[in-house]
Motif scaffolding. Structure first.
Motif, PDB file in Angstrom:
ATOM      1  N   VAL A  13       1.277  -6.191 -34.888  1.00 39.07           N
ATOM      2  CA  VAL A  13       2.013  -7.447 -35.073  1.00 39.07           C
ATOM      3  C   VAL A  13       1.955  -8.195 -33.748  1.00 39.07           C
ATOM      4  O   VAL A  13       2.129  -7.595 -32.683  1.00 39.07           O
ATOM      5  CB  VAL A  13       3.483  -7.188 -35.477  1.00 39.07           C
ATOM      6  CG1 VAL A  13       4.266  -8.481 -35.556  1.00 39.07           C
ATOM      7  CG2 VAL A  13       3.546  -6.446 -36.806  1.00 39.07           C
ATOM      8  N   HIS A  24       0.577 -19.676 -29.420  1.00 44.34           N
ATOM      9  CA  HIS A  24      -0.544 -18.925 -30.016  1.00 44.34           C
ATOM     10  C   HIS A  24      -0.745 -17.608 -29.275  1.00 44.34           C
ATOM     11  O   HIS A  24      -0.426 -17.498 -28.087  1.00 44.34           O
ATOM     12  CB  HIS A  24      -1.852 -19.717 -29.897  1.00 44.34           C
ATOM     13  CG  HIS A  24      -1.771 -21.101 -30.432  1.00 44.34           C
ATOM     14  ND1 HIS A  24      -2.499 -22.132 -29.914  1.00 44.34           N
ATOM     15  CD2 HIS A  24      -1.057 -21.623 -31.457  1.00 44.34           C
ATOM     16  CE1 HIS A  24      -2.242 -23.241 -30.575  1.00 44.34           C
ATOM     17  NE2 HIS A  24      -1.360 -22.960 -31.523  1.00 44.34           N
ATOM     18  N   ILE A  72      -3.445 -17.615 -34.176  1.00 45.27           N
ATOM     19  CA  ILE A  72      -2.369 -16.888 -34.854  1.00 45.27           C
ATOM     20  C   ILE A  72      -1.147 -16.931 -33.947  1.00 45.27           C
ATOM     21  O   ILE A  72      -1.253 -17.116 -32.747  1.00 45.27           O
ATOM     22  CB  ILE A  72      -2.768 -15.441 -35.238  1.00 45.27           C
ATOM     23  CG1 ILE A  72      -3.310 -14.658 -34.054  1.00 45.27           C
ATOM     24  CG2 ILE A  72      -3.745 -15.454 -36.391  1.00 45.27           C
ATOM     25  CD1 ILE A  72      -3.649 -13.208 -34.377  1.00 45.27           C
ATOM     26  N   LYS A  73       0.006 -16.772 -34.557  1.00 42.65           N
ATOM     27  CA  LYS A  73       1.269 -16.984 -33.850  1.00 42.65           C
ATOM     28  C   LYS A  73       2.122 -15.719 -33.824  1.00 42.65           C
ATOM     29  O   LYS A  73       1.841 -14.748 -34.527  1.00 42.65           O
ATOM     30  CB  LYS A  73       2.030 -18.118 -34.518  1.00 42.65           C
ATOM     31  CG  LYS A  73       1.266 -19.437 -34.462  1.00 42.65           C
ATOM     32  CD  LYS A  73       2.034 -20.567 -35.109  1.00 42.65           C
ATOM     33  CE  LYS A  73       1.218 -21.827 -35.083  1.00 42.65           C
ATOM     34  NZ  LYS A  73       1.534 -22.721 -34.019  1.00 42.65           N
ATOM     35  N   THR A  76       2.887 -12.615 -36.498  1.00 45.89           N
ATOM     36  CA  THR A  76       1.812 -12.443 -37.479  1.00 45.89           C
ATOM     37  C   THR A  76       1.394 -10.978 -37.544  1.00 45.89           C
ATOM     38  O   THR A  76       1.127 -10.352 -36.519  1.00 45.89           O
ATOM     39  CB  THR A  76       0.586 -13.307 -37.107  1.00 45.89           C
ATOM     40  OG1 THR A  76       0.984 -14.681 -37.035  1.00 45.89           O
ATOM     41  CG2 THR A  76      -0.530 -13.142 -38.126  1.00 45.89           C
ATOM     42  N   LYS A  77       1.352 -10.451 -38.741  1.00 41.68           N
ATOM     43  CA  LYS A  77       0.815  -9.102 -38.936  1.00 41.68           C
ATOM     44  C   LYS A  77      -0.700  -9.206 -38.909  1.00 41.68           C
ATOM     45  O   LYS A  77      -1.276 -10.081 -39.570  1.00 41.68           O
ATOM     46  CB  LYS A  77       1.283  -8.514 -40.269  1.00 41.68           C
ATOM     47  CG  LYS A  77       2.762  -8.257 -40.310  1.00 41.68           C
ATOM     48  CD  LYS A  77       3.182  -7.695 -41.643  1.00 41.68           C
ATOM     49  CE  LYS A  77       4.686  -7.489 -41.656  1.00 41.68           C
ATOM     50  NZ  LYS A  77       5.152  -6.966 -42.941  1.00 41.68           N
ATOM     51  N   VAL A  78      -1.338  -8.338 -38.135  1.00 40.80           N
ATOM     52  CA  VAL A  78      -2.799  -8.360 -38.046  1.00 40.80           C
ATOM     53  C   VAL A  78      -3.383  -7.018 -38.472  1.00 40.80           C
ATOM     54  O   VAL A  78      -2.762  -5.969 -38.306  1.00 40.80           O
ATOM     55  CB  VAL A  78      -3.294  -8.738 -36.628  1.00 40.80           C
ATOM     56  CG1 VAL A  78      -2.913 -10.164 -36.296  1.00 40.80           C
ATOM     57  CG2 VAL A  78      -2.800  -7.783 -35.573  1.00 40.80           C
ATOM     58  N   ALA A 100      -5.387 -11.978 -40.295  1.00 36.45           N
ATOM     59  CA  ALA A 100      -3.953 -12.226 -40.340  1.00 36.45           C
ATOM     60  C   ALA A 100      -3.430 -11.748 -41.691  1.00 36.45           C
ATOM     61  O   ALA A 100      -3.929 -12.184 -42.743  1.00 36.45           O
ATOM     62  CB  ALA A 100      -3.661 -13.705 -40.152  1.00 36.45           C
ATOM     63  N   GLY A 101      -2.474 -10.835 -41.666  1.00 33.25           N
ATOM     64  CA  GLY A 101      -1.882 -10.320 -42.901  1.00 33.25           C
ATOM     65  C   GLY A 101      -2.928  -9.770 -43.840  1.00 33.25           C
ATOM     66  O   GLY A 101      -3.781  -8.982 -43.455  1.00 33.25           O
TER      67      GLY A 101
END
Length: 163
Positions: A13, A24, A72-73, A76-78, A100-101
């Protein structure tokens, strides 16, 4: 990379301390996430901490390239999916894509050239047979995947000659 393939995956995350003044993920932290993912892959091929210590072996990164595709911010789940594009007796060419997600389009892609090392030198060393077999199994399992979309890219300005 198509998700139907059996790929090693790392999840994380985006943390507040990784975010820049634009809100970002900072460029360096894409590499950090890829580095954490590489650690997970190293464990998967049989070079976890206990084995590294017992055998006096490790993995060093020789080269790394990152393509920043989308911002991505924080929060964000990565998901980072990994492929071993090639290997020889001592090296692995690793390809990574970050999503992302549950997204299907990567937010970043990276490549790393990794070297197996005898830490008593340190000096390069051939993979131990069990580790090499796991690396080969990954390569074989991924052999039917399409070409890695962002692999092998060269940095430069169009139309400019290199000196």
């Amino acid at each position: 990379m198509p998700r139907h393939a059996q790929l090693p995956v790392y999840h994380d995350v985006v943390r507040a301390e990784w975010v820049d003044y634009n809100g970002h993920l900072r460029d360096a932290f894409y590499m950090l996430i890829f580095s954490f993912a590489t650690d997970a892959l190293i464990d998967q091929i049989g070079l976890d901490d206990a084995v590294r210590k017992a055998r006096g072996r490790s993995i060093y990164t020789l080269e790394a390239h990152i393509n920043y595709l989308h911002e991505i911010k924080e929060g964000t789940k990565v998901r980072t999916e990994m492929r071993v594009l090639a290997h020889d007796a001592k090296r692995m060419h690793l390809y990574l894509e970050m999503f992302a997600g549950d997204g299907e389009e990567p937010v970043a892609a990276g490549e790393q050239m990794l070297l197996h090392v005898d830490t008593s030198g340190p000096r390069s060393a051939a993979f131990d047979a069990d580790v090499e077999a796991r690396v080969r199994a990954l390569v074989d399992a991924q052999a039917t995947l399409p070409a890695a979309r962002y692999a092998g890219r060269v940095i430069g300005l169009p139309g400019q000659t290199r000196q």
